[in-house]
Design an enzyme around this catalytic site. Structure first.
Site, PDB file in Angstrom:
ATOM      1  CB  SER A 321      -0.862   0.010   1.260  1.00 46.69           C
ATOM      2  OG  SER A 321      -1.554  -1.214   1.388  1.00 46.69           O
ATOM      3  CB  CYS A 493      -5.098  -0.587   5.958  1.00 46.39           C
ATOM      4  SG  CYS A 493      -3.657  -1.178   5.042  1.00 46.39           S
ATOM      5  CD1 TRP A 540      -0.934  -8.650   5.307  1.00 46.77           C
ATOM      6  CD2 TRP A 540      -1.632  -6.688   4.500  1.00 46.77           C
ATOM      7  NE1 TRP A 540      -0.380  -7.655   6.086  1.00 46.77           N
ATOM      8  CE2 TRP A 540      -0.801  -6.444   5.614  1.00 46.77           C
ATOM      9  CE3 TRP A 540      -2.191  -5.590   3.827  1.00 46.77           C
ATOM     10  CZ2 TRP A 540      -0.511  -5.154   6.080  1.00 46.77           C
ATOM     11  CZ3 TRP A 540      -1.891  -4.316   4.290  1.00 46.77           C
ATOM     12  CH2 TRP A 540      -1.067  -4.111   5.388  1.00 46.77           C
TER      13      TRP A 540
END
Length: 541
Positions: A321, A493, A540
């Site tokens: 990112s 995130c 992730w």
């Protein structure tokens, strides 16, 4: 079919996906079977596999065998082997053919060694076009990455055993454009010591130039990786030598073991029997044995180097990112990452390919700039169109990365005289004095009034652990007001397995306890926010 991100197609499936969405063609006469590659920790588990299976049938194609769903969170390989066991009999029955019952190894590529070749004709790590790193030409993408110079590489944490780093990469000569929230893909290089040791065990001169040419002349895939290339280049730039080998690789390599016991063990691990699956799990996956470890521990195994190069998967680009905003840093992209390093049960130390390589990237010294092949991948992780819309960002650890870009952009909007809405950040790390990433920058954003609320959970600074979701629960009234009354956009995130789920539960709890919604209503409420693009995840596992 693999699924990427929020139920999206992978880069190489995008054209197929676009065609399928718009297609009205009749696919009568087309026979198909789909196996999906997914991960249950993600919201949209195997979305692409399910969509392709459904859409092909809608267009009139004939399903030869049921959809298979692989789960990378448990054992993708095992899921595929089990599915394949039933797939082949179904195919044989459908086409009216009889299986011989004999397994045989068929090479797909033939080896051509080249001793008197002009070295200017040999690939040295380029992805597609020969000498593309010497003469760079836009547009830059996955097949034609841009070589960006490293202009900064600093350690972010003040203590602890881990190494967290901030890198800045110069893209000024590339014409590459990016938005805060996009990803940068980098092509890493395998560790020189691993490559040399592999060459030693394989008994091969790594500087030998080879080509692997497809035996099927009609095939679009002429070579498994750019050829001609040396063994050194193939093992350094093109082949994945650090992931545990798949069962099909073990099966094909078994023939090269001179000890029958080793052959049996390798074939057993590649079988679909319960015993074989358990052995593969305990001997390959649990201790994370890569191909070098397999060769070191099965001493009689000495495969043909070219066959091994044919079998190993390609070394993939790594996505990060972007930790900057192009409004503030138009000529550079920033990366925030933690170096992966862990001890295995066999006494080895495994190192992350990309993070170890990036860690050693020093900015320009002695006129030799360190460079990183990269391209930008667009994402749906975007700040709201209106600067006045409030945002709530949740990003513990390196999950802070895209929010550094968001905060830079909100500060820029404020400087432009725009009315910038409330900007709330929930950040988490282990210890305030060890790994509070970007502490000075975040406190400066707070002082400027760009960051209206900075909530930091230090999980290990006290006896009981405190995480971002705990702070969210403490602030549930304020959160619910931002979400329900002020149409705030939500961003998460980081880790998909635990954090993203726990954060979602904290949102549900706020809706139930402050908004008086039932649990089912709360779940539906946040699903609707996702559909509207007001709840975005960049996670992730």
């Amino acid at each position: 079919m693999a699924t990427y991100g929020e139920g999206d197609p992978t880069d190489n499936a995008q054209d197929f996906y676009d065609w399928m969405q718009a297609a009205y063609d009749s696919l009568e006469g087309v026979n198909f079977a789909v196996f999906g590659l997914g991960n249950k920790t993600y919201e949209h588990f195997n979305a692409m596999g399910k969509l392709v299976d459904k859409r092909l049938a809608e267009l009139g194609a004939k399903r030869v065998f049921d959809l298979g769903l692989g789960d990378d969170d448990s054992n993708l390989e095992e899921d595929f082997v089990s599915w394949k066991e039933l797939f082949w009999p179904a195919v044989c029955e459908f086409f009216g053919v009889e299986a011989t019952g004999e397994d045989c190894c068929v090479r797909q590529f033939e080896l051509v060694t080249q001793s008197d070749i002009n070295m200017n004709q040999v690939f040295t790590g380029e992805m597609s076009r020969l000498r593309s790193y010497q003469t760079q030409r836009p547009p830059f993408d996955s097949k034609n990455p841009f070589l960006a110079t490293v202009t900064a590489n600093r350690k972010l944490n003040k203590g602890g055993v881990r190494h967290l780093m901030h890198l800045e990469l110069d893209i000024s000569a590339s014409k590459l454009r990016y938005d805060a929230g996009d990803h940068v893909a980098v092509y890493p290089t395998n560790d020189v010591a691993l490559v040399n040791r592999l060459g030693e065990l394989l008994g091969v001169d790594l500087n030998t130039v080879l080509s692997l040419n497809n035996l099927d002349e009609e095939s679009n895939k002429k070579h498994p990786f750019p050829c001609p290339s040396s063994y050194r280049t193939a093992l350094t730039h093109y082949l994945d030598i650090t992931s545990p080998p798949r069962t099909n690789v073990l099966y094909e390599l078994a023939q090269y073991a001179s000890d029958p016991k080793d052959q049996d063990m390798m074939r057993k691990m590649a079988s679909s029997s319960a015993e074989g699956k358990a052995l593969y799990q305990s001997w390959v996956l649990a201790p994370q044995r890569h191909i070098l470890a397999v060769l070191e521990d099965i001493r009689s195994l000495r495969p043909a180097p070219d066959h091994l190069c044919e079998l190993l998967p390609r070394l993939q680009a790594r996505y990060y990112s972007i930790a900057s905003s192009a409004k503030v840093h138009p000529t550079s992209v920033h990366i925030c990452a933690v170096v992966v390093e862990y001890a295995t049960s066999t006494g080895r130390t495994n190192m992350g390919v990309a993070t170890t390589w990036l860690k050693n990237m020093a900015p320009t010294d002695n006129g030799h700039p360190a460079s990183v092949p990269l391209y930008v991948r667009k994402s749906q992780f975007r700040l709201p169109f209106k600067a006045s819309t409030p945002v709530v960002m949740i990003g513990p650890g390196t999950g802070i990365a895209p929010f550094m870009g968001f905060l830079q952009e909100r500060a820029w909007q404020k400087e432009q005289g725009k009315d910038v809405g409330e900007t709330v950040l929930y950040y988490g790390c282990r210890y305030r004095n060890e790994d509070f990433l970007y502490q000075e920058e975040l406190e400066e954003f707070e002082r400027m009034g760009v960051l209206t609320q900075l909530n930091v959970a230090f999980s290990r600074d006290q006896e009981h652990k405190i995480y971002v979701q705990d702070l969210m629960k403490e602030n549930k009234e304020h959160l619910w007001k931002l979400i329900h009354s002020q149409n705030a956009h939500l961003y998460v995130c980081g880790d998909a397995r635990n954090m993203a789920r726990d954060v979602q539960s904290a949102f549900h709890q706020a809706a139930e306890e402050v908004g008086a919604l039932s649990h089912t209503q709360a779940v539906d409420y946040f699903k609707r926010l996702m559909t509207k693009g007001r709840y975005s995840q960049d996670v992730w596992s």
